[in-house]
Design a protein around this motif. Structure first.
Motif, PDB file in Angstrom:
ATOM      1  N   GLN A 233       5.802  13.608  -1.986  1.00 34.93           N
ATOM      2  CA  GLN A 233       6.951  12.688  -2.009  1.00 34.93           C
ATOM      3  C   GLN A 233       7.624  12.685  -3.377  1.00 34.93           C
ATOM      4  O   GLN A 233       8.854  12.698  -3.472  1.00 34.93           O
TER       5      GLN A 233
ATOM      6  N   ASN B  85      11.616   2.279  -4.297  1.00 31.33           N
ATOM      7  CA  ASN B  85      11.067   3.563  -3.892  1.00 31.33           C
ATOM      8  C   ASN B  85       9.631   3.674  -4.397  1.00 31.33           C
ATOM      9  O   ASN B  85       9.387   3.775  -5.598  1.00 31.33           O
ATOM     10  N   ARG B  86       8.667   3.684  -3.479  1.00 31.03           N
ATOM     11  CA  ARG B  86       7.268   3.685  -3.884  1.00 31.03           C
ATOM     12  C   ARG B  86       6.898   4.933  -4.672  1.00 31.03           C
ATOM     13  O   ARG B  86       6.186   4.848  -5.679  1.00 31.03           O
TER      14      ARG B  86
ATOM     15  N   TRP C 103       8.645  -3.778  -0.996  1.00 31.14           N
ATOM     16  CA  TRP C 103       8.366  -2.540  -0.265  1.00 31.14           C
ATOM     17  C   TRP C 103       8.640  -2.797   1.208  1.00 31.14           C
ATOM     18  O   TRP C 103       8.628  -3.946   1.661  1.00 31.14           O
ATOM     19  N   THR C 104       8.836  -1.724   1.971  1.00 29.60           N
ATOM     20  CA  THR C 104       8.954  -1.879   3.418  1.00 29.60           C
ATOM     21  C   THR C 104       7.571  -2.147   3.992  1.00 29.60           C
ATOM     22  O   THR C 104       6.553  -1.831   3.361  1.00 29.60           O
TER      23      THR C 104
ATOM     24  N   ASP D 120      -2.401   1.206  -6.594  1.00 32.60           N
ATOM     25  CA  ASP D 120      -2.027   0.825  -5.223  1.00 32.60           C
ATOM     26  C   ASP D 120      -2.242  -0.670  -5.006  1.00 32.60           C
ATOM     27  O   ASP D 120      -1.409  -1.357  -4.405  1.00 32.60           O
TER      28      ASP D 120
ATOM     29  N   SER E 248      -0.429   5.703   6.718  1.00 35.47           N
ATOM     30  CA  SER E 248      -0.254   4.245   6.796  1.00 35.47           C
ATOM     31  C   SER E 248      -0.943   3.656   8.023  1.00 35.47           C
ATOM     32  O   SER E 248      -0.518   2.642   8.544  1.00 35.47           O
TER      33      SER E 248
ATOM     34  N   GLU F  31       6.042  -0.513   6.225  1.00 40.25           N
ATOM     35  CA  GLU F  31       5.323   0.758   6.340  1.00 40.25           C
ATOM     36  C   GLU F  31       4.728   1.163   4.990  1.00 40.25           C
ATOM     37  O   GLU F  31       3.592   1.640   4.908  1.00 40.25           O
ATOM     38  N   THR F  32       5.504   0.977   3.913  1.00 39.25           N
ATOM     39  CA  THR F  32       4.988   1.290   2.580  1.00 39.25           C
ATOM     40  C   THR F  32       3.799   0.396   2.257  1.00 39.25           C
ATOM     41  O   THR F  32       2.803   0.848   1.674  1.00 39.25           O
ATOM     42  N   TYR F  33       3.887  -0.873   2.626  1.00 43.04           N
ATOM     43  CA  TYR F  33       2.765  -1.793   2.398  1.00 43.04           C
ATOM     44  C   TYR F  33       1.516  -1.297   3.139  1.00 43.04           C
ATOM     45  O   TYR F  33       0.407  -1.285   2.579  1.00 43.04           O
TER      46      TYR F  33
ATOM     47  N   ARG G  93       4.239  12.184   4.085  1.00 47.91           N
ATOM     48  CA  ARG G  93       4.281  10.887   3.420  1.00 47.91           C
ATOM     49  C   ARG G  93       2.881  10.279   3.471  1.00 47.91           C
ATOM     50  O   ARG G  93       2.043  10.718   4.274  1.00 47.91           O
ATOM     51  N   GLU G  94       2.645   9.310   2.621  1.00 52.88           N
ATOM     52  CA  GLU G  94       1.308   8.716   2.556  1.00 52.88           C
ATOM     53  C   GLU G  94       0.903   8.132   3.911  1.00 52.88           C
ATOM     54  O   GLU G  94       1.725   7.549   4.628  1.00 52.88           O
TER      55      GLU G  94
END
Length: 755
Positions: A170, A3-4, A101-102, A85, A195, A104-106, A192-193
């Protein structure tokens, strides 16, 4: 998948708590010891009242030096956040699949990393340095508009919070979800952040429903207003607030660069603000600025890069100004080619607005326009090269002081040369089309933005630390930290250049397995950069309370080379007035180079060098033999019990072209331990931390063991992996102790014989 929000929030909280703990611990130790007793209620109220007064003063100050410190503190916080980050996205790249990470998170990580570092880290720090020192350098009492100056700074914190609000929400959602059902905290789950990449390319940034994009656009717009306000203030200050006798012909080089940087910002940021508003309208009111039926997605690219490439020089020029100001102080010579450096700065400012389309060679821009942009993009290397040649000429035959600021200046020149030259290749259309989407671009860009820019920021912090605090930083630690930063930057971004040249695409969490080792080495390099940044921060915080008090009005002995510039004159007046110190007088005013002072050996100058080489080589051979002998016990045991594969030594043999023989590889390994590593230890031991020789030896051995453990790792798992690491480090510590103790013994013996 991890979980980021939880990981990054926890890491930032730990970092913040660590900084506060270090600060208060250093402050507590620096205070006089208490005579016992308890804190009374009146004393507690007095302390709270004092803190309130301090907070109010910092919130309402218009003093240019205090606003400068606020800018620097803000930029440092942003750097730590954006750096976190970077560490997280590099961690994902340790393995080929996206298993940390997924994807999308990346994507969100490199989006927020880029925006935070470019918008909220670099320029605020340079504005902070400019706020503090530019008025001192030009003899002004303050900035031209002190209240506007304060407003410009206080626009930045809310801008950063808006830009990074997605992560904050988040984290809040993660905490609230423990106590409340999802339908009651929908707001916290909807943001959410961002992307979409830091370039915010349309149409992706238009059609994505994430409302955090709107907040990000507003935050960036606010930061643009802050930058424009600050730029106007710098321009007005340099033009109208110069003291008598400060002309355009003798204006210091840093102020010149801040003036030119502010001029570029004045033209670039209003355009970015307009583009951001247009994007906001497309997202929320259905306008079609960047839709196909309107201006099209390419219009966004034109507007973005018309700001984006000058932004590179907005970030870069203050660093070159610091280089031109600081470097001469540590080589004992005045800056070579002052006028040419000023002209090259002006040339870069003008040309920076004529190269934006080289970022769009892969788009459908008319080929004739591409050719003209290619020509200007190649030509812009000329003024950059003028700066480099003048810096090198300034150092030529200089009386070099190997201090932390000089090490960082030298490292900054090195990274800039490689980063700049690799950029010239990208200006050529066919090469750009080939490498545009690869890690080559990442390596080229970061060799500048993680090279000369932060290196000169840190160099200036060391150079002006006596003015800022009245104390010295830990100079030994600073040298080590400087070297570590340079090594980390080269390891990380040179590898990215290579794998980019091999065609590995950037901006992807998943990559082919054959690139894993290179990615792991680059990630280790990035960790080294992060470690050096933490060491710098620790040095700054602790030295503020516990550093040696400056005992001279000329701490760097600048009067000896006639480089006692205005900010140091201000410092001297302050020390005389405040502490009744005597103005420092140099023992001698030396020439830049005095060949008659060079040591003469039996064979002239060469003779002394030959004697030193022979003495050091013989000591290194003896110490290396003893250290290697001690190490073989640990390495041999590891092989016998099966936690270290002896076949891994064959790679050394293969590396030097002697086949894949483990025996030859082991022999080469032992030869290196006996000859090469002792010489390296002898060369760098004075820059390594540790007050005693054996401490330095342990630090050196730990660094070497870290490299060994990565290079000779053969997929050991579980207990075998623990055993592997244990024996590797114990064996190398034995090696380091053997080296250090032997060197210490041989040196003391030679001293006794000399006596």
């Amino acid at each position: 998948m991890m979980n980021r929000a939880v990981i990054e929030g926890s890491a930032l909280a730990v970092l913040a708590l660590s900084i506060l703990t270090i600060w208060f611990r250093a402050r507590y130790k620096a205070r006089p010891a208490s005579d016992g007793g308890y804190l009374t209620r009146e004393e507690l109220q007095f302390e709270l009242g004092r803190l309130q007064d301090e907070a109010l003063r910092w919130l309402t100050t218009t003093n240019h030096r205090e606003i400068g410190i606020l800018y620097i503190a803000f930029g440092t916080i942003a750097a730590l956040w954006g750096g976190m980050d970077a560490m997280m996205l590099r961690t994902e790249l340790l393995t080929p699949p996206a298993d940390i990470w997924t994807p999308e998170t990346y994507n969100a990580l490199f989006t927020t990393h880029g925006l935070t570092m470019l918008i909220f880290f670099v320029l605020p720090v340079f504005f902070g340095i400019g706020n503090y020192f530019l008025p001192l350098l030009i003899g002004a009492d303050d900035m031209a508009f002190p209240r506007v100056n304060a407003i410009g700074f206080w626009l930045l914190p809310p801008a950063l919070l808006m830009a990074r609000f997605g992560l904050i929400v988040q984290i809040g959602g993660q905490v609230l979800s423990i106590f409340l059902p999802d339908d009651q905290i929908m707001f916290f789950l909807s943001l959410r952040e961002v992307s979409v990449g830091w370039t915010l390319y349309a149409p992706l940034s238009v059609v994505q429903p994430n409302p955090q994009i709107d907040l990000l656009l507003l935050g960036l717009h606010l930061s643009g207003i802050a930058t424009t306000v600050g730029a106007i203030n710098f321009i007005a200050t340099v033009i109208y607030e110069r003291a008598d006798g400060v002309t355009w012909g003798n204006l210091d080089i840093f102020s010149w660069n801040m003036l030119v940087t502010s001029s570029i910002a004045l033209f670039a940021f209003p355009l970015l603000g307009s583009a951001l508003v247009m994007l906001l309208l497309d997202r929320n009111l259905g306008t079609t600025f960047f839709a196909t039926e309107g201006g099209g997605p390419v219009l966004w690219q034109h507007l973005f890069w018309f700001w984006g490439h000058p932004e590179v020089y907005i970030l870069f020029l203050p660093a070159t100004g610091l280089m031109s100001l600081i470097l001469p102080k540590f080589v004992g010579r005045k800056l070579f080619g002052y006028q040419f450096i000023v002209y090259s700065t002006l040339g870069l400012a003008v040309m920076s607005f004529g190269v934006w389309a080289h970022h769009m060679f892969t788009s459908g821009v008319d080929p004739r326009l591409k050719a003209s942009f290619m020509a200007i993009s190649i030509a812009i290397a000329v003024p950059s090269a003028i700066k480099v040649f003048n810096w090198l000429t300034t150092m030529w035959d200089g009386d070099i002081k190997l201090s932390a600021p000089f090490i960082l200046c030298a490292g900054g020149i090195g990274t800039f040369i490689i980063g700049g030259v690799t950029g010239v290749f990208l200006a050529v259309i066919p090469i750009d089309i080939l490498y545009h989407g690869t890690y080559y671009v990442v390596g080229h860009f970061h060799l500048i933005v993680v090279g000369i820019i932060p290196m000169l920021m840190i160099a200036s912090s060391y150079y002006w630390y006596p003015i800022l605090t009245g104390r010295w930083y830990d100079r030994r630690l600073a040298k080590f930290q400087s070297g570590l930063l340079i090594v980390g930057a080269f390891v990380t971004f040179m590898i990215l250049l290579v794998i980019g040249g091999m065609g590995l695409p950037r901006r992807q969490a998943i990559y082919p397995p054959e690139y894993q080792l290179a990615q792991q080495m680059a990630t280790v390099g990035s960790y080294v950069i992060g470690l050096s940044a933490v060491m710098w921060l620790y040095n700054m915080l602790v030295s503020y309370w516990r550093g040696d008090v400056v005992q001279s009005t000329d701490p760097w002995n600048l009067k000896a080379t006639n480089q006692f510039t205005r900010e140091w004159q201000w410092f001297e007046e302050r020390m005389v007035e405040k502490y009744d110190m005597e103005p420092a007088q140099p023992e001698t005013t030396r020439r830049s180079y005095a060949p008659e002072l060079e040591p003469m050996g039996l064979l002239g100058g060469v003779g002394s060098v030959a004697q030193n080489v022979y003495r050091n080589a013989s000591m290194a051979a003896v110490a290396g033999f003893i250290g290697t002998f001690l190490m073989t016990g640990g390495i041999g045991t590891a092989i016998v019990i099966g936690v270290l594969d002896p076949a891994s030594f064959a790679e050394i043999s293969e590396l030097v072209g002697l086949g894949t023989s483990a025996i030859i590889g082991a022999a080469l390994f032992l030869a290196g331990g006996t000859i090469i590593w002792p010489l390296l230890f002898l060369s760098f031991q004075e820059f390594l931390p540790g007050r005693r020789m054996f401490e330095t030896g342990l630090v050196f051995a730990t660094l070497v063991a870290t490299g060994f453990s990565v290079a000779f790792y053969t997929d050991q798992q579980g207990l075998a992996f623990v055993g592997y690491l244990t024996f590797v480090f114990v064996a190398h510590w034995a090696y380091g102790l053997g080296l250090a103790v032997t060197f210490q013994f041989l040196r003391s013996r030679r001293t006794d014989m000399g006596a």
